[in-house]
Design an enzyme around this catalytic site. Structure first.
Site, PDB file in Angstrom:
ATOM      1  CG  LEU A  24      -2.216  -0.731   1.220  1.00 23.12           C
ATOM      2  CD1 LEU A  24      -2.881  -0.653   2.583  1.00 23.12           C
ATOM      3  CD2 LEU A  24      -3.135  -0.208   0.137  1.00 23.12           C
ATOM      4  CG  ASP A  25       0.850   3.779  -3.308  1.00 27.37           C
ATOM      5  OD1 ASP A  25       1.794   3.049  -3.644  1.00 27.37           O
ATOM      6  OD2 ASP A  25      -0.103   4.054  -4.054  1.00 27.37           O
ATOM      7  CG  PHE A  26       4.355   7.443   2.773  1.00 31.96           C
ATOM      8  CD1 PHE A  26       5.034   6.905   3.855  1.00 31.96           C
ATOM      9  CD2 PHE A  26       4.064   8.801   2.777  1.00 31.96           C
ATOM     10  CE1 PHE A  26       5.413   7.705   4.936  1.00 31.96           C
ATOM     11  CE2 PHE A  26       4.440   9.607   3.848  1.00 31.96           C
ATOM     12  CZ  PHE A  26       5.112   9.052   4.932  1.00 31.96           C
ATOM     13  CG  ASP A  27      -0.070   8.695  -1.007  1.00 33.12           C
ATOM     14  OD1 ASP A  27       0.101   7.492  -1.288  1.00 33.12           O
ATOM     15  OD2 ASP A  27      -0.088   9.597  -1.868  1.00 33.12           O
ATOM     16  CB  SER A  28      -2.811   3.996   0.179  1.00 35.42           C
ATOM     17  OG  SER A  28      -2.744   4.638  -1.080  1.00 35.42           O
TER      18      SER A  28
END
Length: 204
Positions: free
Chosen positions: A49-53
């Protein structure tokens, strides 16, 4: 031959916003990692999962299961709740369902529907940036592939940039009543069903 002390581990974790999907960060300005939340040695995230997800992350030390879950040929669904700028039209949703072109690649068919009401989720820290003159809406999207920042690129391609992205399910596994930053072991039933879904009978 496996070490006799090897104990297979299967856990799900509610990843907060702003946390890397790894246990170390060697950058000059280290960011929060999984190490701050999970104290089980030698488990690794299945996909990212992305850093901002935010949302559901599956971790394991079972290499065979991990391979089956991340190999593109063994498709398994991943479901996301996506907050976007403006309210998508049915035409835009149909484009998401049919597949959109991203950097020369057409995405696979996707389940996409507009949610009638805002889902019940913990507040994000920090909150998204609201603009008074631009409404927002929530879409539920289910994909069977996981290319880099794919959901964000797909919604942007049809004119509705993603503001917040939360993965709520991987196959039959869901966040349930997990709080942000919490993890738990899979139940025997969850694990058995996962194995049935991704590992051929001859390899079980």
């Amino acid at each position: 031959m496996r070490d006799r002390r090897y104990i297979p581990q299967y856990i799900i974790f509610y990843k907060p916003y702003g946390v890397l999907c790894q246990f170390t960060d060697d950058s000059t300005s280290p960011r929060p990692t999984l190490k701050e939340y999970i104290d089980i040695p030698e488990v690794y995230s299945v996909g990212r999962l992305d850093f901002d997800s935010e949302g559901l992350l599956l971790l394991t030390n079972d290499g065979q299961l991990k391979h089956r879950l991340i190999d593109p040929q063994f498709e398994h669904p991943r479901t996301y709740w996506v907050q976007v700028e403006k309210t998508p039209t049915e035409e835009s949703l149909q484009k998401l369902r049919s597949g959109v072109i991203i950097q020369g690649y057409r995405t696979k068919p996707t389940i996409a529907k507009l949610l009638d009401t805002e889902p019940v989720l913990p507040e994000r820290n920090p909150p998204i940036r609201f603009r008074a003159n631009i409404p927002t809406a929530w879409i539920e999207m289910t994909l069977t592939e996981g290319k880099n920042r794919q959901v964000r690129k797909m919604t942007a391609a049809v004119g509705f940039p993603t503001l917040r992205l939360v993965r709520v399910a991987i196959a039959h596994l869901s966040l349930g009543d997990l709080a942000v930053g919490q993890w738990r072991n899979l139940t025997p039933t969850e694990l058995q069903e996962l194995r049935l879904k991704v590992i051929p009978r001859r390899l079980r």
